[in-house]
Structures are given as C-alpha cells and as structure tokens.
Design a protein around this motif. Structure first.
Motif, PDB file in Angstrom:
ATOM      1  N   LYS A  10     -10.602   2.721   1.841  1.00 17.51           N
ATOM      2  CA  LYS A  10     -10.544   1.140   1.877  1.00 17.51           C
ATOM      3  C   LYS A  10      -9.138   0.730   1.952  1.00 17.51           C
ATOM      4  CE  LYS A  10     -13.141  -1.879  -1.442  1.00 17.51           C
ATOM      5  NZ  LYS A  10     -13.532  -2.206  -2.665  1.00 17.51           N
ATOM      6  N   LYS A  11      -7.936   1.022   1.396  1.00 15.83           N
ATOM      7  CA  LYS A  11      -6.712   0.508   1.273  1.00 15.83           C
ATOM      8  C   LYS A  11      -6.248  -0.072   2.433  1.00 15.83           C
ATOM      9  CE  LYS A  11      -5.103   2.595  -2.801  1.00 15.83           C
ATOM     10  NZ  LYS A  11      -4.394   3.528  -3.965  1.00 15.83           N
ATOM     11  N   THR A  14      -7.945  -2.537   3.949  1.00 18.23           N
ATOM     12  CA  THR A  14      -6.927  -3.801   2.488  1.00 18.23           C
ATOM     13  C   THR A  14      -5.571  -4.311   3.805  1.00 18.23           C
ATOM     14  OG1 THR A  14      -8.407  -3.375   1.486  1.00 18.23           O
ATOM     15  CG2 THR A  14      -6.690  -4.844   0.524  1.00 18.23           C
ATOM     16  N   SER A  17      -6.453  -6.454   6.731  1.00 19.24           N
ATOM     17  CA  SER A  17      -6.974  -7.430   6.857  1.00 19.24           C
ATOM     18  C   SER A  17      -5.859  -8.348   6.323  1.00 19.24           C
ATOM     19  CB  SER A  17      -8.128  -7.716   5.758  1.00 19.24           C
ATOM     20  OG  SER A  17      -9.122  -6.997   5.861  1.00 19.24           O
TER      21      SER A  17
END
Length: 235
Positions: A10-11, A14, A17
């Motif tokens: 997820k990091k 992120t 993004s």
C-alpha cells in the motif's frame, strides 16, 4: 522484470500516486508555459538560463558519476561494488532521461528539437550534446538491464556486454565535458569562459553523484529487499 513495477504494498502505491499527482501538476504548468511562452519563467537577457539548465547541469553530473562505481567493479574486479553498480547504472538512466526532459522544457518550442536530427550540424556543440546524452542513455539501459538480469539469475554477466561497458566509461566523461564546452562557449559569461571548465565540472560530478548514489542506496536498503551492500557504502 517490468511486472515487478505492477506489484507492491500500500505504501508503494501511495508513493506512486503522490508522484503521479506531481507529474500531472508539472504537465499542466508546462502546457501553460507552452501556451504563454518562456516569458512566464522570468528569464530574459540577464538571466538566460534558470531552473531548467541548472537541473540539467546537476543531473548530467549525477549521470556521469556512475563511472565511479563502474570502474572499480569492471576494470579492477572489486566485487563489493557488484550490486551498487546496478543501482548506479539505473540512476544514470533516470538522470539522463531528466536531463533530456529539462532541455526540451527549456527550448520553449520543443518541436524545434527535431531540427538537430533533420539538419545535423557536426560543428555545433549542441549536436554533440544530443549524441552523447542519447548514447549514454542507451548504453546504461542496455548494460543495467543485462547486468540486473544476470544478478537475478545469479550468473555472471554475458561476455558480449563487456565492450559496451568499456565504451560507457569514456562516454560518461564525455557527457559532462560536452556540457562544459557549451558553457565555455559563451563569451558574455566571464566566469564560464575558461579552459578549466571541463575538469571543474568533472570534479564536481565525481563528488555530488556518488553522494546522491549513497543516499539512494540507504533509501533502497531501508524500504526494499535490495541491499547494495554495507561495505560498498563504507568504501
């Protein structure tokens, strides 16, 4: 190996993004500059070069510094630099790519970049700048990709890649030397109009580039499973 870029935590997504948002903002700003002109940057007669060329100069030095880890590993067989050499080569790829991007942004009329290809002028230093930058980019993509594939397979790099590695060493010197020649060709800038500009650029490149590579190595070691090696940093 490209499939690895599509998997992550997820990091990781992120971070991608966040970087994507910055890229979109940059594109919007560039489109505004493309519409309005370079006058929006505040550059003029007294300040002919600004952030674009400053970053270009710095990143050329970062790209050229890859030779500082290539030389000990390939010529002196210093195996400690094995993994950090791969990192250095891909750092050079990213740096040269950004160099070319900054040049395009600084042109104001990016379509005129094709004139270098359509009307090659060997007596122009900008023509040689295009040759050395694009050549160094292709060399590092080829070398970095091949050596990384060999590292993943835990086998030595193929013998056919060695000539390209040896060519890349003087080529790394050439990209910063040609950049220095561009600066030294401006008689209106007394500080740059000197024969020592090229060695001065090389000296700064061989200091700032490895420093950035070390910082990048620490970040990569902390947040990924790729370890460039503790001894390589200490050396």
């Amino acid at each position: 190996m490209l499939e690895k870029a599509l998997t992550g935590s997820k990091k990781y997504w992120t971070l991608l993004s966040f970087l994507g948002v910055i890229i979109v903002i940059g594109i919007i700003c560039y489109l505004k500059q493309l519409s309005y002109g370079l006058g929006i940057t505040g550059m003029g007669r007294d300040v002919s070069w600004g952030l674009y060329i400053a970053q270009f100069t710095f990143l050329v030095g970062v790209a050229a510094s890859a030779v500082m880890v290539v030389l000990p590993y390939y010529l002196h067989h210093y195996k400690v630099f094995g993994r950090i050499t791969i990192l250095g080569e891909f750092l050079a790829v990213a740096s040269v790519t950004m160099c070319l991007t900054f040049i395009i942004a600084d042109l104001g009329r990016p379509d005129r970049a094709f004139n270098v290809l359509l009307h090659p002028t060997p007596n122009s230093i900008l023509f040689w700048d295009m040759i050395v930058l694009n050549g160094y980019l292709l060399l590092n993509i080829l070398i970095g990709w091949t050596v990384l594939a060999a590292e993943r397979a835990e086998v030595p790099p193929p013998r056919w890649i060695k000539p390209f590695i040896y060519v890349s060493i003087p080529w790394a010197v050439s990209i910063h030397t040609v950049t220095a020649f561009i600066y030294a060709g401006l008689p209106g800038r007394g500080f740059w109009l000197t024969a020592i500009m090229a060695p001065r650029f090389l000296a700064s490149a061989f200091a700032s580039g490895p420093a950035l590579l070390i910082l990048l190595g620490f970040i990569v070691r902390k947040f990924t499973k790729f370890d460039p090696g503790k001894e390589a940093f200490q050396t």
